[in-house]
Design a protein around this motif. Structure first.
Motif, mmCIF file in Angstrom:
data_model
loop_
_atom_site.group_PDB
_atom_site.id
_atom_site.type_symbol
_atom_site.label_atom_id
_atom_site.label_comp_id
_atom_site.label_asym_id
_atom_site.label_seq_id
_atom_site.Cartn_x
_atom_site.Cartn_y
_atom_site.Cartn_z
ATOM 1 N N LYS A 181 0.217 7.768 -1.011
ATOM 2 C CA LYS A 181 0.687 7.057 0.184
ATOM 3 C C LYS A 181 2.068 7.530 0.614
ATOM 4 N N ARG A 192 -8.138 8.262 -7.119
ATOM 5 C CA ARG A 192 -8.161 6.836 -6.775
ATOM 6 C C ARG A 192 -8.569 6.597 -5.328
ATOM 7 N N TYR A 193 -8.331 7.577 -4.468
ATOM 8 C CA TYR A 193 -8.587 7.404 -3.043
ATOM 9 C C TYR A 193 -9.974 7.891 -2.609
ATOM 10 N N THR A 194 -10.768 8.375 -3.556
ATOM 11 C CA THR A 194 -12.072 8.913 -3.172
ATOM 12 C C THR A 194 -13.008 7.832 -2.632
ATOM 13 N N ARG A 195 -12.848 6.600 -3.083
ATOM 14 C CA ARG A 195 -13.726 5.526 -2.607
ATOM 15 C C ARG A 195 -13.406 5.104 -1.186
ATOM 16 N N GLN A 196 -12.130 5.108 -0.836
ATOM 17 C CA GLN A 196 -11.732 4.589 0.466
ATOM 18 C C GLN A 196 -11.467 5.661 1.508
ATOM 19 N N CYS A 197 -11.369 6.903 1.084
ATOM 20 C CA CYS A 197 -11.035 7.970 2.032
ATOM 21 C C CYS A 197 -12.084 9.086 1.957
ATOM 22 N N PRO A 198 -12.968 9.180 2.950
ATOM 23 C CA PRO A 198 -14.020 10.210 2.924
ATOM 24 C C PRO A 198 -13.473 11.626 2.810
ATOM 25 N N ARG A 239 -12.636 12.252 -0.750
ATOM 26 C CA ARG A 239 -13.891 12.341 -1.493
ATOM 27 C C ARG A 239 -14.528 13.723 -1.313
#
Length: 200
Positions: free
Chosen positions: A33, A117-123, A126
């Motif tokens: 972030k 950690r951001y793979t679930r919320q950020c395509p 991912r």
């Protein structure tokens, strides 16, 4: 020598590398972030427009950071393609060196963890991880070693090489996440226990 807009090919490579290293340090200190491309450019004395010459999008820079964290940091001196020694010896050296790298400089794994950690919320993140080759290549490397060891009777005959490689992958990931939530036990003793299981 081939020329680029910003000078020689070598100079362009150095500038690109300095941006990657600055972004890596930014993620290590501030988290994903806190990654600001303008700040990254300023840290290495470049304009924001120059950064976008090398990395058209923020995602392109993040992908380069992930690649850098794995191949230029985490896997340094790991005998990945070494063909010397028996399958058991090669697997042992791979695990010991990798856990040593994780322990000696945890930042490499922690930067990867922060990105993951951001793979679930950020395509976009991912997709970056889906394109990375290190997970399937590690799995293939270990499955091949286990298969060779089974055929040479170094590993237990009832071992499934593919499943065994997946278990080893989970163990490696566990070594990394233990940096965040320590578990009792010495990593080298854990590796010995894994090896005892493989031998049977």
């Amino acid at each position: 020598m081939t020329r680029t807009v910003n000078g020689s090919t070598t100079h362009a490579g150095q500038r690109r590398q300095s941006l990657i290293e600055a972004a890596y340090q930014s993620i290590a200190q501030e988290g994903l972030k806190g990654l600001r491309t303008r700040d990254v450019a300023a840290q290495v004395g470049m304009t924001h427009a120059t950064l976008h010459y090398y990395f058209p999008t923020k995602e392109a820079l993040i992908e380069a950071v992930a690649d850098y964290a794995v191949f230029q940091k985490l896997l340094v001196d790991v005998p990945y393609d070494n063909q010397e020694g028996s399958p058991r010896e090669r697997l042992h050296q791979f695990l010991i060196t990798l856990q040593h790298n994780i322990r000696e400089e945890p930042t490499h794994f922690l930067v990867l963890y922060e990105l993951a950690r951001y793979t679930r919320q950020c395509p976009a993140i991912r997709e970056i991880f889906q394109r990375q080759t290190f997970h399937p290549s590690w799995h293939r490397f270990m499955a091949t070693l286990l298969d060779e060891g089974i055929r040479q009777r170094e590993f237990r005959a009832d071992l499934n090489a593919e499943d065994g490689a997946s278990i080893l992958m989970m163990f490696i990931l566990g070594l990394g996440t233990s940096l965040l939530m320590p578990v009792p036990g010495d990593p080298e003793q854990m590796i010995q226990q894994i090896e005892h299981w493989l031998i049977g």
